[in-house]
Motif scaffolding. Structure first.
Motif, PDB file in Angstrom:
ATOM      1  N   LYS B  32       0.692  -1.276   0.087  1.00 44.36           N
ATOM      2  CA  LYS B  32      -0.041  -0.050   0.037  1.00 44.36           C
ATOM      3  C   LYS B  32       0.738   1.164   0.086  1.00 44.36           C
ATOM      4  O   LYS B  32       0.667   2.333  -0.606  1.00 44.36           O
ATOM      5  N   SER B  44       3.918  13.555   8.186  1.00 50.72           N
ATOM      6  CA  SER B  44       3.435  13.252   9.338  1.00 50.72           C
ATOM      7  C   SER B  44       2.055  12.392   9.208  1.00 50.72           C
ATOM      8  O   SER B  44       1.766  11.407  10.210  1.00 50.72           O
ATOM      9  N   HIS B  45       1.269  12.702   8.259  1.00 49.49           N
ATOM     10  CA  HIS B  45      -0.093  12.168   8.224  1.00 49.49           C
ATOM     11  C   HIS B  45       0.032  10.717   7.717  1.00 49.49           C
ATOM     12  O   HIS B  45      -0.995  10.097   7.916  1.00 49.49           O
ATOM     13  N   LYS B  48      -1.123   8.492  10.133  1.00 50.33           N
ATOM     14  CA  LYS B  48      -2.287   8.437  10.608  1.00 50.33           C
ATOM     15  C   LYS B  48      -3.461   7.538   9.603  1.00 50.33           C
ATOM     16  O   LYS B  48      -4.119   6.557  10.148  1.00 50.33           O
ATOM     17  N   SER B  49      -2.748   7.488   8.089  1.00 51.75           N
ATOM     18  CA  SER B  49      -3.426   6.821   7.156  1.00 51.75           C
ATOM     19  C   SER B  49      -2.852   5.615   6.619  1.00 51.75           C
ATOM     20  O   SER B  49      -3.047   5.040   5.863  1.00 51.75           O
ATOM     21  N   THR B  53      -4.842  -2.311   4.226  1.00 52.59           N
ATOM     22  CA  THR B  53      -5.992  -2.960   4.142  1.00 52.59           C
ATOM     23  C   THR B  53      -5.593  -4.540   3.251  1.00 52.59           C
ATOM     24  O   THR B  53      -4.641  -5.000   3.264  1.00 52.59           O
ATOM     25  N   LYS B 102      -7.618  -0.252  -5.921  1.00 49.97           N
ATOM     26  CA  LYS B 102      -7.590   1.106  -5.380  1.00 49.97           C
ATOM     27  C   LYS B 102      -6.174   1.042  -4.725  1.00 49.97           C
ATOM     28  O   LYS B 102      -5.833   2.367  -4.671  1.00 49.97           O
ATOM     29  N   LYS B 106      -4.079   3.897  -6.469  1.00 49.56           N
ATOM     30  CA  LYS B 106      -4.136   4.822  -5.667  1.00 49.56           C
ATOM     31  C   LYS B 106      -5.076   5.826  -6.016  1.00 49.56           C
ATOM     32  O   LYS B 106      -5.251   7.100  -5.945  1.00 49.56           O
ATOM     33  N   ARG B 107      -6.053   5.169  -6.661  1.00 53.04           N
ATOM     34  CA  ARG B 107      -7.182   5.935  -7.154  1.00 53.04           C
ATOM     35  C   ARG B 107      -8.582   5.331  -6.450  1.00 53.04           C
ATOM     36  O   ARG B 107      -8.564   4.173  -6.281  1.00 53.04           O
ATOM     37  N   ASN B 108      -9.680   6.218  -6.446  1.00 51.95           N
ATOM     38  CA  ASN B 108     -10.701   5.554  -6.164  1.00 51.95           C
ATOM     39  C   ASN B 108     -11.719   4.845  -7.065  1.00 51.95           C
ATOM     40  O   ASN B 108     -12.637   4.420  -7.136  1.00 51.95           O
ATOM     41  N   SER B 113     -19.184   0.279  -9.914  1.00 48.83           N
ATOM     42  CA  SER B 113     -20.162  -0.264  -9.109  1.00 48.83           C
ATOM     43  C   SER B 113     -20.915  -1.247  -9.835  1.00 48.83           C
ATOM     44  O   SER B 113     -21.363  -2.254  -9.497  1.00 48.83           O
ATOM     45  N   LEU B 172     -21.017  -2.750   4.110  1.00 48.09           N
ATOM     46  CA  LEU B 172     -21.336  -1.451   4.508  1.00 48.09           C
ATOM     47  C   LEU B 172     -20.792  -1.474   6.006  1.00 48.09           C
ATOM     48  O   LEU B 172     -20.641  -0.369   6.575  1.00 48.09           O
ATOM     49  N   PHE B 228      -6.673  -3.792   8.171  1.00 51.81           N
ATOM     50  CA  PHE B 228      -7.994  -3.789   7.700  1.00 51.81           C
ATOM     51  C   PHE B 228      -8.691  -4.935   7.041  1.00 51.81           C
ATOM     52  O   PHE B 228      -7.417  -5.297   6.096  1.00 51.81           O
ATOM     53  N   PRO B 287     -23.041   4.805   6.818  1.00 54.56           N
ATOM     54  CA  PRO B 287     -23.578   4.056   7.795  1.00 54.56           C
ATOM     55  C   PRO B 287     -23.893   4.477   9.110  1.00 54.56           C
ATOM     56  O   PRO B 287     -22.977   5.168   9.542  1.00 54.56           O
ATOM     57  N   HIS B 290     -21.344   5.568  11.833  1.00 50.63           N
ATOM     58  CA  HIS B 290     -20.707   6.736  11.892  1.00 50.63           C
ATOM     59  C   HIS B 290     -21.427   7.865  12.619  1.00 50.63           C
ATOM     60  O   HIS B 290     -20.896   8.828  13.236  1.00 50.63           O
TER      61      HIS B 290
END
Lengths: 151, 324
Positions: B32, B44-45, B48-49, B53, B102, B106-108, B113, B172, B228, B287, B290
């Motif tokens: 990843k 730094s971030h 965090k991320s 996965t 993904k 590195k893209r959504n 779908s 979900l 994850f 969902p 959150h």
């Protein structure tokens, strides 16, 4: 290019430095998007994403009225208060297409959120759904007018 | 003696996941972040991320090994076993493709779908044809009664709806650390009890293998998550729970035993419809998990509450089927 003045017209209230000559090279929704001189549109958790967006080049942002301001925001950082950043973005896209002139340098709109799979990038599915439609509308419109670097 | 298989299977699959995870996690992390760290330099971030996965791979491997081994040793490898593994692996592969695109691109973009739905439909159809050919019944049993309705060809629609809907609903629910792993363990546990009660030992062994595998995964996925499961895990688990409900002929009961997944899905449907038609939100965020997070609950509190609700639903399901 999109300027401070154009954005200001779309919102009721603003905070931070007032400077009509500020212009935005990018408008972006994904805080991880590299967007120097960018206007950030927070669609998820504003307080947790704005600092990341600033790291990636945000020089101003929309802000949801009800949401509390995080302490880290510099006093001069321009924020535009709106009821819904998503609706504000939609209005912005519509108005930008009217303002846009051919000679002018163009603003790039980044309307996708990439998967980073962390806590801060959880978005409402309803919002993501609406964003997708907005993006579709935008690319269709761009296609009609001839493609530039923004599509 | 046969009862021992339950203990063996749960322990074995737990151990396999626990052993595999430390081996796979650094690999998934490199997959990843390998490129992006080189491109952007350390920031730094990224910490965090920085949770990798696709941890579902560990769950899948553990389920496959345990189910095959334990079923072969203590029962006999049946069509049911192969059907369950087929659905789990195929949905897992579909999720894996989505995750992989993904992560690597590195893209959504992932799968669109539409592509995802087509994949889900094809797998469901293959499942139906094998199921039909093996002479399974197309009757739908009403839980808590002696009533059954023979749906005939209508059953294929129900089956597709269950597999596609189930995998999406479970997908979900996968949004907070440990939320899906815990609720899935509970739901599969309930179906293990019911399958055992029916004498379908092969299905029960599969369910128990899933329970062990996700509990092992929970060790690394509980807050703060080190990995994850991604769509690889969530689609596979969703397809699997629907398949188990179909094979045990407890289709309707899935609404109760998988109550948490149903509620999460309803929250999304309600939110999307309301947002589209009135522009207003019903929940702060969908969902549902959150929503609770945004009203100030800690992540841990949301997760434990949802586990508790899942447990109550599971007990209710067993109660309806066994005692009523």
């Amino acid at each position: 290019m999109l300027t401070y003045g154009m954005v200001k017209r779309l919102c009721k209230q603003a905070r931070g430095i007032v400077d009509d000559t500020i212009s935005f090279r990018h408008v972006f929704v994904d805080p991880y998007q590299h967007a120097p001189k960018g206007l950030f549109v927070p669609l998820g958790r504003g307080a947790e994403t704005l600092n990341i967006a600033i790291e990636h080049g945000a020089i101003a942002a929309f802000w949801r009225e009800e949401e509390e301001l995080p302490r880290y925001i510099p006093n001069q950082f321009p924020l535009f208060f709106v009821a819904s950043p998503l609706q504000a973005l939609e209005k912005l896209l519509d108005s930008y297409r009217q303002w846009e002139s051919d000679t002018d340098e163009k603003t790039t709109f980044h309307l996708t959120i990439s998967a980073h799979n962390g806590r801060i990038d959880s978005y409402d599915i309803a919002v993501l759904d609406a964003l997708k439609q907005l993006q579709q509308k935008w690319t269709d419109a761009q296609g009609k007018e001839g493609c530039d670097q923004s599509c | 003696m046969l009862e021992q298989v339950i203990v063996f299977a749960i322990v074995l699959s737990f151990i396999i996941t626990v052993i595999l995870s430390p081996i796979f996690i650094p690999f998934l992390r490199r997959l990843k972040f390998g490129q992006s760290i080189r491109e952007e330099g350390p920031k730094s971030h990224q910490k965090k991320s920085g949770t990798p996965t696709m941890g579902g791979i560990m769950i899948l491997l553990s389920i496959i090994v345990t189910t095959l081994w334990m079923t072969k040793k203590f029962a006999s490898l049946s069509v049911e076993t192969y059907l369950l593994l087929f659905v789990t692996i195929c949905y897992g592969v579909l999720g894996f493709l989505d995750d992989m695109i993904k992560v690597v691109m590195k893209r959504n973009l992932g799968l669109t779908s539409k592509q995802k739905l087509i994949g889900q439909l094809v797998i469901a159809l293959v499942f139906f044809f094998v199921y039909e050919r093996s002479g399974f019944s197309t009757a739908l049993h009403i839980p808590g009664t002696d009533l059954s309705i023979n749906l005939g060809w209508g059953y294929v629609l129900l089956l597709i709806f269950m597999l596609v809907g189930g995998s999406n609903a479970v997908n979900l629910t996968d949004g907070l650390d440990g939320l899906l792993a815990g609720t899935a363990a509970i739901a599969f546990g309930a179906y293990a009890v019911l399958a055992w009660n029916q004498g379908q030992y092969d299905v029960a062994i599969f369910c128990v293998s899933v329970v062990g595998a996700v509990l092992g995964f929970l060790v690394f996925n509980a807050h703060p998550a080190k990995v994850f499961m991604g769509d690889t895990g969530s689609l596979a688990l969703g397809g699997a729970i629907a398949a188990v409900a179909i094979l045990t002929k407890l289709e309707i009961l899935l609404v109760i035993i998988g109550g948490v997944f149903v509620i999460e899905t309803l929250s999304v449907i309600i939110q999307v419809i309301s947002f589209k038609t009135t522009g207003k939100r019903v929940f702060r965020m969908s969902p549902l998990h959150h929503h609770y997070e945004l009203i100030g609950w800690s992540e841990w509190r949301v997760v434990v509450t949802f586990w508790a609700v899942g447990l109550l639903f599971a007990m209710l399901g067993i109660y309806i089927e066994v005692w009523i």
